[in-house]
Write a protein that holds these residues in place. Structure first.
Motif, PDB file in Angstrom:
ATOM      1  N   LEU A 191       0.844  -1.197   0.000  1.00  0.00           N
ATOM      2  CA  LEU A 191       0.000   0.000   0.000  1.00  0.00           C
ATOM      3  C   LEU A 191       0.878   1.245   0.000  1.00  0.00           C
ATOM      4  O   LEU A 191       1.490   1.587   1.008  1.00  0.00           O
ATOM      5  N   ILE A 192       0.942   1.922  -1.160  1.00  0.00           N
ATOM      6  CA  ILE A 192       1.765   3.123  -1.268  1.00  0.00           C
ATOM      7  C   ILE A 192       1.017   4.158  -2.099  1.00  0.00           C
ATOM      8  O   ILE A 192       0.162   3.827  -2.924  1.00  0.00           O
ATOM      9  N   PRO A 193       1.342   5.454  -1.893  1.00  0.00           N
ATOM     10  CA  PRO A 193       0.841   6.474  -2.813  1.00  0.00           C
ATOM     11  C   PRO A 193       1.533   6.316  -4.157  1.00  0.00           C
ATOM     12  O   PRO A 193       2.684   5.856  -4.227  1.00  0.00           O
ATOM     13  N   ARG A 194       0.852   6.673  -5.208  1.00  0.00           N
ATOM     14  CA  ARG A 194       1.417   6.463  -6.539  1.00  0.00           C
ATOM     15  C   ARG A 194       1.222   7.697  -7.417  1.00  0.00           C
ATOM     16  O   ARG A 194       0.232   8.412  -7.278  1.00  0.00           O
ATOM     17  N   HIS A 195       2.162   7.881  -8.327  1.00  0.00           N
ATOM     18  CA  HIS A 195       2.117   8.952  -9.322  1.00  0.00           C
ATOM     19  C   HIS A 195       2.124   8.304 -10.696  1.00  0.00           C
ATOM     20  O   HIS A 195       3.042   7.542 -11.027  1.00  0.00           O
ATOM     21  N   LEU A 196       1.096   8.610 -11.495  1.00  0.00           N
ATOM     22  CA  LEU A 196       0.954   8.039 -12.827  1.00  0.00           C
ATOM     23  C   LEU A 196       1.020   9.162 -13.851  1.00  0.00           C
ATOM     24  O   LEU A 196       0.319  10.173 -13.712  1.00  0.00           O
ATOM     25  N   LYS A 197       1.865   9.012 -14.861  1.00  0.00           N
ATOM     26  CA  LYS A 197       2.071  10.036 -15.885  1.00  0.00           C
ATOM     27  C   LYS A 197       1.303   9.643 -17.142  1.00  0.00           C
ATOM     28  O   LYS A 197       1.812   8.942 -18.014  1.00  0.00           O
ATOM     29  N   LEU A 198       0.052  10.115 -17.246  1.00  0.00           N
ATOM     30  CA  LEU A 198      -0.831   9.655 -18.314  1.00  0.00           C
ATOM     31  C   LEU A 198      -0.364  10.087 -19.698  1.00  0.00           C
ATOM     32  O   LEU A 198      -0.653   9.410 -20.689  1.00  0.00           O
ATOM     33  N   HIS A 199       0.361  11.187 -19.792  1.00  0.00           N
ATOM     34  CA  HIS A 199       0.820  11.643 -21.109  1.00  0.00           C
ATOM     35  C   HIS A 199       1.857  10.699 -21.711  1.00  0.00           C
ATOM     36  O   HIS A 199       2.189  10.821 -22.898  1.00  0.00           O
ATOM     37  N   GLN A 200       2.369   9.756 -20.924  1.00  0.00           N
ATOM     38  CA  GLN A 200       3.303   8.765 -21.460  1.00  0.00           C
ATOM     39  C   GLN A 200       2.599   7.611 -22.161  1.00  0.00           C
ATOM     40  O   GLN A 200       3.254   6.804 -22.830  1.00  0.00           O
ATOM     41  N   LEU A 201       1.272   7.523 -22.024  1.00  0.00           N
ATOM     42  CA  LEU A 201       0.554   6.337 -22.495  1.00  0.00           C
ATOM     43  C   LEU A 201       0.332   6.324 -24.004  1.00  0.00           C
ATOM     44  O   LEU A 201       0.054   5.264 -24.567  1.00  0.00           O
ATOM     45  N   ILE A 261       5.072  15.956 -10.186  1.00  0.00           N
ATOM     46  CA  ILE A 261       3.718  15.971 -10.748  1.00  0.00           C
ATOM     47  C   ILE A 261       3.554  17.188 -11.643  1.00  0.00           C
ATOM     48  O   ILE A 261       3.978  18.299 -11.310  1.00  0.00           O
ATOM     49  N   GLY A 262       2.930  16.984 -12.812  1.00  0.00           N
ATOM     50  CA  GLY A 262       2.683  18.065 -13.758  1.00  0.00           C
ATOM     51  C   GLY A 262       1.429  17.795 -14.554  1.00  0.00           C
ATOM     52  O   GLY A 262       0.603  16.940 -14.204  1.00  0.00           O
ATOM     53  N   GLN A 263       1.274  18.532 -15.648  1.00  0.00           N
ATOM     54  CA  GLN A 263       0.110  18.363 -16.509  1.00  0.00           C
ATOM     55  C   GLN A 263      -0.030  16.912 -16.956  1.00  0.00           C
ATOM     56  O   GLN A 263       0.929  16.292 -17.426  1.00  0.00           O
ATOM     57  N   GLY A 264      -1.230  16.354 -16.786  1.00  0.00           N
ATOM     58  CA  GLY A 264      -1.475  14.979 -17.187  1.00  0.00           C
ATOM     59  C   GLY A 264      -1.112  13.946 -16.145  1.00  0.00           C
ATOM     60  O   GLY A 264      -1.218  12.746 -16.404  1.00  0.00           O
ATOM     61  N   SER A 265      -0.696  14.380 -14.959  1.00  0.00           N
ATOM     62  CA  SER A 265      -0.366  13.438 -13.887  1.00  0.00           C
ATOM     63  C   SER A 265      -1.615  13.017 -13.116  1.00  0.00           C
ATOM     64  O   SER A 265      -2.606  13.756 -13.040  1.00  0.00           O
ATOM     65  N   ILE A 266      -1.533  11.842 -12.530  1.00  0.00           N
ATOM     66  CA  ILE A 266      -2.491  11.370 -11.526  1.00  0.00           C
ATOM     67  C   ILE A 266      -1.706  11.077 -10.255  1.00  0.00           C
ATOM     68  O   ILE A 266      -0.624  10.485 -10.306  1.00  0.00           O
ATOM     69  N   SER A 267      -2.259  11.492  -9.106  1.00  0.00           N
ATOM     70  CA  SER A 267      -1.762  10.981  -7.829  1.00  0.00           C
ATOM     71  C   SER A 267      -2.842  10.106  -7.223  1.00  0.00           C
ATOM     72  O   SER A 267      -4.024  10.443  -7.241  1.00  0.00           O
ATOM     73  N   LEU A 268      -2.438   8.950  -6.730  1.00  0.00           N
ATOM     74  CA  LEU A 268      -3.324   8.049  -5.996  1.00  0.00           C
ATOM     75  C   LEU A 268      -2.852   8.006  -4.558  1.00  0.00           C
ATOM     76  O   LEU A 268      -1.731   7.562  -4.275  1.00  0.00           O
ATOM     77  N   HIS A 269      -3.693   8.497  -3.652  1.00  0.00           N
ATOM     78  CA  HIS A 269      -3.396   8.458  -2.228  1.00  0.00           C
ATOM     79  C   HIS A 269      -4.429   7.539  -1.577  1.00  0.00           C
ATOM     80  O   HIS A 269      -5.585   7.906  -1.410  1.00  0.00           O
ATOM     81  N   PRO A 270      -4.040   6.311  -1.232  1.00  0.00           N
ATOM     82  CA  PRO A 270      -5.008   5.308  -0.805  1.00  0.00           C
ATOM     83  C   PRO A 270      -5.432   5.476   0.646  1.00  0.00           C
ATOM     84  O   PRO A 270      -4.695   6.028   1.475  1.00  0.00           O
ATOM     85  N   GLY A 315      -2.266   2.186 -15.700  1.00  0.00           N
ATOM     86  CA  GLY A 315      -1.664   2.676 -14.470  1.00  0.00           C
ATOM     87  C   GLY A 315      -0.277   2.131 -14.246  1.00  0.00           C
ATOM     88  O   GLY A 315       0.665   2.873 -13.938  1.00  0.00           O
ATOM     89  N   THR A 316      -0.115   0.828 -14.419  1.00  0.00           N
ATOM     90  CA  THR A 316       1.209   0.239 -14.219  1.00  0.00           C
ATOM     91  C   THR A 316       2.196   0.694 -15.287  1.00  0.00           C
ATOM     92  O   THR A 316       3.401   0.823 -15.013  1.00  0.00           O
ATOM     93  N   ALA A 317       1.700   0.989 -16.494  1.00  0.00           N
ATOM     94  CA  ALA A 317       2.596   1.400 -17.581  1.00  0.00           C
ATOM     95  C   ALA A 317       3.084   2.829 -17.438  1.00  0.00           C
ATOM     96  O   ALA A 317       4.060   3.214 -18.089  1.00  0.00           O
ATOM     97  N   SER A 318       2.423   3.633 -16.600  1.00  0.00           N
ATOM     98  CA  SER A 318       2.764   5.060 -16.529  1.00  0.00           C
ATOM     99  C   SER A 318       3.269   5.475 -15.158  1.00  0.00           C
ATOM    100  O   SER A 318       3.358   6.665 -14.863  1.00  0.00           O
ATOM    101  N   GLU A 319       3.628   4.525 -14.300  1.00  0.00           N
ATOM    102  CA  GLU A 319       3.959   4.856 -12.920  1.00  0.00           C
ATOM    103  C   GLU A 319       5.344   5.462 -12.775  1.00  0.00           C
ATOM    104  O   GLU A 319       6.304   5.040 -13.433  1.00  0.00           O
TER     105      GLU A 319
END
Length: 399
Positions: A71-81, A330-339, A379-383
């Motif tokens: 269980l960790i916070p995660r940063h996903l960079k969607l513009h990389q997809l 974190i920048g434009q197109g990022s997601i943060s997941l805070h569980p 999500g896993t591809a852009s972490e």
């Protein structure tokens, strides 16, 4: 939505004969929610809306998920997809699942091609347009869609996305297993948006039309319940579904632009419910928009450290400069997941830097879920693997 609308030709009385100029009958379709005890609309078709001439499996983009373990916070960079081949991608078949659970799925697409006709039989969709323009064609008519629009598409609405303009259409797709509505506390018991709500009916744009498209043996992609929760079927229908000559009711797609959200502010920091825009079963949608910030002489404008013990928090950063996340990558197109189960808050230094600020120029869409989220393939591809350790100066596990 309980806001009545009428388009095209309808008879004076519902469930009565509505005849064509040649003397034949139009076919009435009642599209209603919750066993026809909630909002509904009546549509009048040239062809029989239940007719199909073929049905075969439609292989959906991957819907597989993996648990957030450890269980960790995660940063996903969607513009990389998505790369430079976005012109051949469409908003429906090109979606990549980022996060999901049994209540909601969050996907992302960068598109330049029209989608096929599509119907989500699982739940409503809320598509946030990060950038680009499009026309949403539906059985109810058309919606012109621009950057910053939330587009609410009721369950089982046949539609397609047609990108317009030269640039890509970037779509952040929130798919429910329920309906998506304004928060109940914003509504009167008859469904009118109240004075304390941060938007009103004047801010909502309904469809124009109807379309009256001709065509035979047309394919429609249907997402629906299946053995593993989600499945797909490709129907072939004998008449084009956009054959509606008129409709009326309170159930239809609509658009609301994030720029029309009036932020609620105060002397001290306002909690996340002040930013809420929509809700579904077991999740809410909020947005953080450019606004004046807390004006108590001793206020700390960025969020306090907090443990939302019942929720996973997903922030999609789609404009401006989010003060609490400076220094995190974190920048434009990022997601943060805070569980849920993890206390989160501003990055180191942001707490102190915010003192004395009078305005935040930030834009973010937040989804809070009341069951844990898992990671989709997108999500896993852009972490960004370094994000969990940014509160401790980058000190992470030695491996």
């Amino acid at each position: 939505m309980a806001h009545y609308r009428q388009l095209g030709a309808i008879p004076p009385k519902r469930h009565t004969q509505h005849r064509t100029p040649e003397g034949g009958l139009y076919y009435e379709e009642l599209m209603g929610e919750e066993g026809f005890t909630s909002d509904s609309s009546l549509l009048y078709h040239r062809g029989i809306p239940s007719a199909i001439v073929d049905a075969r499996p439609w292989e959906l983009p991957s819907q597989a998920t993996t648990a957030n373990l450890p269980l960790i916070p995660r940063h996903l960079k969607l513009h990389q997809l998505f790369g430079e081949d976005w012109k051949g991608v469409d908003v429906v078949a090109g979606r990549r699942l980022v996060l999901g659970n049994a209540d909601v799925r969050i996907s992302y697409a960068v598109a330049g091609a029209p989608s096929e006709l599509y119907r989500n039989g699982l739940g409503d969709e809320c598509v946030y347009v990060e950038s680009g323009t499009a026309v949403l064609e539906t059985v109810f008519g058309t919606l012109d869609v621009v950057q910053g629009d939330y587009v609410i598409i009721p369950r089982a609405t046949t539609h397609r996305w047609v990108p317009t303009g030269d640039g890509p259409l970037r779509a952040y797709c929130i798919e429910a297993n329920s309906h998506i509505t304004p928060p109940k506390r914003y509504l009167s018991r008859f469904g009118q948006l109240l004075e304390h709500a941060p938007y009103c009916e004047r801010d909502l744009r309904g469809p124009t039309g109807p379309l009256l498209v001709e065509g035979t043996d047309v394919d429609v992609l249907v997402k629906h319940r299946g053995p593993n929760g989600v499945a797909g079927t490709r129907y072939t229908v004998p008449h084009h579904p956009f054959d509606v000559v008129g409709w009326d009711g309170c159930l239809y797609p609509y658009a609301f632009n994030i720029a029309d959200f009036e932020p609620i502010t105060g002397r001290i920091h306002q909690p996340p419910p002040a930013h809420q825009v929509f809700e579904g079963n077991n999740f809410v949608i909020c947005n953080f928009v450019p606004r004046k910030v807390d004006y108590h002489p001793l206020s700390i404008p960025v969020p306090y450290y907090h443990a939302n013990v019942d929720s996973d928090e997903v922030m999609f950063y789609c404009g401006g400069n989010y003060e609490a996340r400076k220094g995190s990558g974190i920048g434009q197109g990022s997601i943060s997941l805070h569980p849920g189960g993890h206390t989160h808050g501003p990055q180191p230094g942001a707490y102190e830097r915010s003192i004395g600020a009078e305005f935040f120029d930030e834009l973010a869409v937040m989804v809070d879920t009341f069951r844990p989220l898992e990671l989709g393939e997108g999500g896993t591809a852009s972490e960004d693997p370094g994000y969990p350790w940014t509160w401790s100066g980058g000190r992470g596990p030695a491996r």
